[in-house]
Structures are given as structure tokens and as C-alpha cells.
Design a protein around this motif. Sequence first.
Motif, PDB file in Angstrom:
ATOM      1  N   ALA A  80       0.904  -1.253   0.034  1.00 22.64           N
ATOM      2  CA  ALA A  80       0.053   0.005  -0.138  1.00 22.64           C
ATOM      3  C   ALA A  80       0.774   1.209  -0.016  1.00 22.64           C
ATOM      4  CB  ALA A  80      -0.821   0.127   1.149  1.00 22.64           C
ATOM      5  N   ILE A  81       0.599   2.149  -0.921  1.00 17.80           N
ATOM      6  CA  ILE A  81       1.121   3.379  -0.834  1.00 17.80           C
ATOM      7  C   ILE A  81       0.563   4.390   0.264  1.00 17.80           C
ATOM      8  CG2 ILE A  81       1.569   5.589  -2.242  1.00 17.80           C
ATOM      9  CD1 ILE A  81       3.153   3.063  -3.208  1.00 17.80           C
ATOM     10  N   ARG A  82       1.453   4.874   1.127  1.00 21.57           N
ATOM     11  CA  ARG A  82       1.141   5.586   2.385  1.00 21.57           C
ATOM     12  C   ARG A  82       1.058   7.227   1.947  1.00 21.57           C
ATOM     13  NH1 ARG A  82      -0.854   1.398   4.251  1.00 21.57           N
ATOM     14  NH2 ARG A  82       0.675   0.109   5.310  1.00 21.57           N
ATOM     15  N   THR A  83       0.655   7.829   2.381  1.00 19.26           N
ATOM     16  CA  THR A  83       0.553   9.360   2.142  1.00 19.26           C
ATOM     17  C   THR A  83       2.043   9.878   2.349  1.00 19.26           C
ATOM     18  OG1 THR A  83      -0.262  10.095   4.387  1.00 19.26           O
ATOM     19  CG2 THR A  83      -1.857   9.898   2.578  1.00 19.26           C
ATOM     20  N   TRP A  84       2.590   9.624   3.271  1.00 13.97           N
ATOM     21  CA  TRP A  84       3.915  10.025   3.496  1.00 13.97           C
ATOM     22  C   TRP A  84       5.158   9.741   2.345  1.00 13.97           C
ATOM     23  CZ3 TRP A  84       8.141   6.775   3.783  1.00 13.97           C
ATOM     24  CH2 TRP A  84       7.688   5.359   4.252  1.00 13.97           C
ATOM     25  N   MET A  85       4.890   8.733   1.669  1.00  6.61           N
ATOM     26  CA  MET A  85       5.705   8.407   0.649  1.00  6.61           C
ATOM     27  C   MET A  85       5.683   9.235  -0.478  1.00  6.61           C
ATOM     28  SD  MET A  85       4.842   4.257   0.478  1.00  6.61           S
ATOM     29  CE  MET A  85       5.276   3.023   1.528  1.00  6.61           C
ATOM     30  N   TYR A  86       4.529  10.148  -0.828  1.00  7.81           N
ATOM     31  CA  TYR A  86       4.552  11.053  -1.653  1.00  7.81           C
ATOM     32  C   TYR A  86       5.552  12.251  -1.371  1.00  7.81           C
ATOM     33  CZ  TYR A  86       0.451   8.849  -3.931  1.00  7.81           C
ATOM     34  OH  TYR A  86      -0.195   7.895  -4.328  1.00  7.81           O
ATOM     35  N   ARG A  87       5.963  12.511  -0.218  1.00  7.10           N
ATOM     36  CA  ARG A  87       6.780  13.272   0.106  1.00  7.10           C
ATOM     37  C   ARG A  87       8.350  13.079  -0.035  1.00  7.10           C
ATOM     38  NH1 ARG A  87       4.809  17.410   3.988  1.00  7.10           N
ATOM     39  NH2 ARG A  87       2.678  16.925   4.704  1.00  7.10           N
ATOM     40  N   LEU A  88       8.604  11.711  -0.051  1.00  9.53           N
ATOM     41  CA  LEU A  88      10.146  11.486  -0.429  1.00  9.53           C
ATOM     42  C   LEU A  88      10.904  12.073  -1.401  1.00  9.53           C
ATOM     43  CD1 LEU A  88       9.936   7.741   0.466  1.00  9.53           C
ATOM     44  CD2 LEU A  88      10.799   9.499   1.683  1.00  9.53           C
ATOM     45  N   PRO A  89      10.246  12.261  -2.650  1.00  6.96           N
ATOM     46  CA  PRO A  89      11.024  12.870  -3.837  1.00  6.96           C
ATOM     47  C   PRO A  89      11.548  14.440  -3.458  1.00  6.96           C
ATOM     48  CG  PRO A  89       9.269  11.780  -4.779  1.00  6.96           C
ATOM     49  CD  PRO A  89       9.002  11.384  -3.218  1.00  6.96           C
ATOM     50  N   LYS A 125      22.768   8.273   7.908  1.00  7.86           N
ATOM     51  CA  LYS A 125      22.641   9.645   8.324  1.00  7.86           C
ATOM     52  C   LYS A 125      21.378  10.174   7.295  1.00  7.86           C
ATOM     53  CE  LYS A 125      27.026  11.227  10.244  1.00  7.86           C
ATOM     54  NZ  LYS A 125      27.983  12.109  10.199  1.00  7.86           N
ATOM     55  N   LEU A 126      21.388   9.680   6.112  1.00 11.44           N
ATOM     56  CA  LEU A 126      20.326  10.243   5.101  1.00 11.44           C
ATOM     57  C   LEU A 126      18.997   9.754   5.738  1.00 11.44           C
ATOM     58  CD1 LEU A 126      19.492  11.547   2.472  1.00 11.44           C
ATOM     59  CD2 LEU A 126      20.126   9.444   1.244  1.00 11.44           C
ATOM     60  N   THR A 127      19.019   8.580   5.791  1.00  8.85           N
ATOM     61  CA  THR A 127      17.686   7.888   6.383  1.00  8.85           C
ATOM     62  C   THR A 127      17.152   8.856   7.686  1.00  8.85           C
ATOM     63  OG1 THR A 127      18.155   5.874   5.460  1.00  8.85           O
ATOM     64  CG2 THR A 127      16.416   5.863   7.331  1.00  8.85           C
ATOM     65  N   GLU A 128      18.176   9.052   8.590  1.00  6.73           N
ATOM     66  CA  GLU A 128      17.848   9.930   9.786  1.00  6.73           C
ATOM     67  C   GLU A 128      17.213  11.094   9.467  1.00  6.73           C
ATOM     68  OE1 GLU A 128      17.781   8.549  13.066  1.00  6.73           O
ATOM     69  OE2 GLU A 128      18.327   6.869  12.528  1.00  6.73           O
ATOM     70  N   LYS A 129      17.808  11.774   8.508  1.00 10.13           N
ATOM     71  CA  LYS A 129      17.358  13.071   8.058  1.00 10.13           C
ATOM     72  C   LYS A 129      15.911  13.106   7.319  1.00 10.13           C
ATOM     73  CE  LYS A 129      20.273  16.602   7.304  1.00 10.13           C
ATOM     74  NZ  LYS A 129      21.155  17.383   6.873  1.00 10.13           N
ATOM     75  N   ILE A 130      15.808  12.103   6.486  1.00  5.55           N
ATOM     76  CA  ILE A 130      14.529  11.825   5.989  1.00  5.55           C
ATOM     77  C   ILE A 130      13.389  11.652   7.064  1.00  5.55           C
ATOM     78  CG2 ILE A 130      12.872  10.288   4.479  1.00  5.55           C
ATOM     79  CD1 ILE A 130      15.597   9.847   2.899  1.00  5.55           C
ATOM     80  N   GLU A 151       8.791  16.299  11.190  1.00  3.50           N
ATOM     81  CA  GLU A 151       8.639  17.721  11.459  1.00  3.50           C
ATOM     82  C   GLU A 151       7.197  18.019  10.656  1.00  3.50           C
ATOM     83  OE1 GLU A 151      10.649  21.138   8.875  1.00  3.50           O
ATOM     84  OE2 GLU A 151      11.844  20.427  10.580  1.00  3.50           O
ATOM     85  N   ALA A 152       7.209  17.130   9.395  1.00  2.00           N
ATOM     86  CA  ALA A 152       5.870  17.341   8.563  1.00  2.00           C
ATOM     87  C   ALA A 152       4.615  16.718   9.339  1.00  2.00           C
ATOM     88  CB  ALA A 152       6.017  16.734   7.178  1.00  2.00           C
ATOM     89  N   GLY A 153       4.765  16.219  10.336  1.00  2.00           N
ATOM     90  CA  GLY A 153       3.598  15.546  11.176  1.00  2.00           C
ATOM     91  C   GLY A 153       3.089  14.065  10.472  1.00  2.00           C
ATOM     92  N   GLU A 154       4.188  13.420   9.902  1.00  4.05           N
ATOM     93  CA  GLU A 154       3.812  12.266   9.249  1.00  4.05           C
ATOM     94  C   GLU A 154       4.044  11.057  10.312  1.00  4.05           C
ATOM     95  OE1 GLU A 154       2.308  11.743   6.643  1.00  4.05           O
ATOM     96  OE2 GLU A 154       2.198  13.622   5.420  1.00  4.05           O
TER      97      GLU A 154
END
Length: 123
Positions: free
Chosen positions: A39-48, A97-102, A108-111
Motif C-alpha cells: 500500500a502506498i502511504r501518504t508520507w511516501m509522496y513526500r520522499l522525492p 544519516k540520510l535515512t535519519e534526516k528523512i 517535522e511534517a507531522g507524518e
Amino acid sequence: MTKQELKKTIQKYSEIEHALKVGGAYAETTRTGRTKVAAIRTWMYRLPEILRRIAETEKNGEIVRIIEYGIRRGQKDRAVMRAIPVSESTFYRWKNKLTEKIYELLIEAGEVTDEEILAESIE
């Protein structure tokens, strides 16, 4: 969304990216030779957007872009490491570190809920 779910999504990002582009609710992923529907979750759309923002603001932005490129192409870590002249431990440290920052930006975005954060183990 847990940090473990984020890590799995990053591993399978190249397989779910098409579903994100077309606005699909599900994506087919292959794991150990078996096809699964995720399932595609809403937060996944923020990744790019998050990946782009990190690459633009990070002092090692070129390295972040190479790791991001590898994630988007579904390349194995070893293939990405060949493009960056660094040791394996350095590569994985940067990827973590990249994963942590994501994850922090998703918080922060409330996801990510407080309960999900508290359920994470301290490493």
C-alpha cells in the motif's frame, strides 16, 4: 510510520516510484522472488521532495545525490559504492544519516506520531 518502514521503503523505492508518479494506491514489489502488493502511504509522496531538499542543502550534496540516484534506480549498495570513492563503512554511515534526516523531516511534517516515535528502540 516507523523508521523500519522508512528503511524498507527506501530499499524498494525504485519499485514504488511509478505508483507515486501516477497516484496509485498500491505498488507491486518483489522480494526473494515473490511479488507482493504494498500500500502506498501518504508520507511516501513526500520522499522525492525531501530527497531533493536534502541534496540541495547538504554540504556533501553530490554524495547525497549519488546515493539518491542509486535508491531511485534500485541499485544495490555495492554498485553505488563503486561510484563514490569511499570505504564501505563511510558509505553506510552516510546512508544511515540520510535515512535519519528523512525521518526527522517526516516527523517535522507531522507524518510520524508520538506513539510511533516512542515505539522505536534506542540504538
